[in-house]
Enzyme design. Sequence first.
Site, PDB file in Angstrom:
ATOM      1  N   LYS A  44      -2.794   6.010  -4.215  1.00  0.00           N
ATOM      2  CA  LYS A  44      -3.857   6.962  -3.898  1.00  0.00           C
ATOM      3  C   LYS A  44      -3.590   8.314  -4.552  1.00  0.00           C
ATOM      4  O   LYS A  44      -2.423   8.707  -4.714  1.00  0.00           O
ATOM      5  CB  LYS A  44      -3.954   7.158  -2.372  1.00  0.00           C
ATOM      6  N   ASP A 101       0.845  -1.202   0.000  1.00  0.00           N
ATOM      7  CA  ASP A 101       0.000   0.000   0.000  1.00  0.00           C
ATOM      8  C   ASP A 101       0.877   1.247   0.000  1.00  0.00           C
ATOM      9  O   ASP A 101       1.613   1.496   0.956  1.00  0.00           O
ATOM     10  CB  ASP A 101      -0.906   0.005   1.233  1.00  0.00           C
ATOM     11  N   TYR A 153       3.317   9.806  -0.513  1.00  0.00           N
ATOM     12  CA  TYR A 153       4.461   9.198   0.164  1.00  0.00           C
ATOM     13  C   TYR A 153       5.774   9.408  -0.585  1.00  0.00           C
ATOM     14  O   TYR A 153       6.836   9.169  -0.010  1.00  0.00           O
ATOM     15  CB  TYR A 153       4.237   7.696   0.362  1.00  0.00           C
TER      16      TYR A 153
END
Length: 272
Positions: free
Chosen positions: A74, A44, A49
Amino acid sequence: MNHVLQLNDGHTIPQLGLGVYKIPEDLAAGAVEIALEAGYRHIDTAALYANERGVGEGLARVALPRDEVFVTTKVWNADHGYDNTLRAFDESLAKLGLDYVDLYLIHWPAPRQDRYIDTYRALEALRADGRARSIGVSNFHTHHLDRLLAETDIVPAVNQVELHPWLQQTEVRAYNAAHGILTEDWSPLARGRAVGNATLDAIGARYGKTAAQVVLRWHIELGNVVIPKSVTPSRIRENLDVFDFTLDAADHATITTLDAGERTGKDPDDLD
């Protein structure tokens, strides 16, 4: 590891995965490589990030068949909106070095921007194209979900939320279950708060497990997906070793008493 849950679109998702939040790009590849070699089949990440390229490198190092690894990323708040989301997805996919992702999420609703409906419509288009096998949301309160379900066509497969013993999200979990949305738990150990907790240590002592393993097992038994984060090889392996014991009803009752509604991150209504 073959512990998987069914999504509402017919796909499956490994119940325990590696989260890579705040893992620097130069360490992400190694963490992913170690996790995959240990038996993880779910990674994930997110655009925020800034380590998607490292995740992709780790995937390439192990070179498992693509359909054996579940990859989530995401879209970040700054890229909300239909066209922006499509561009952001293309960038994420290129960094990962993949032809598709297994799950694409809206990272936060960012309600003051009021663009998460258009953003989700872009996710629907990506699912129709097959470049995102499943789509969903993250950090959505029930009122965000109410609007989403009323104004879009596809029920999210997943709602990924902060969830741990001190923030048990009973209302959100019940809503998700009632609408066929799988709950996925980030910050499952409350950013380390579980480690060394006397109550959890006492439960773990009965099973020969750590407090962290007790909490991860609790997430599993709730029927949720859980994505603990680590860069330490021994901890990555330890976090996976939670499928050989079962908590009893008294353990669950004890963990329930820890709920205090305390977040380690922001309230979704407060993050633009």
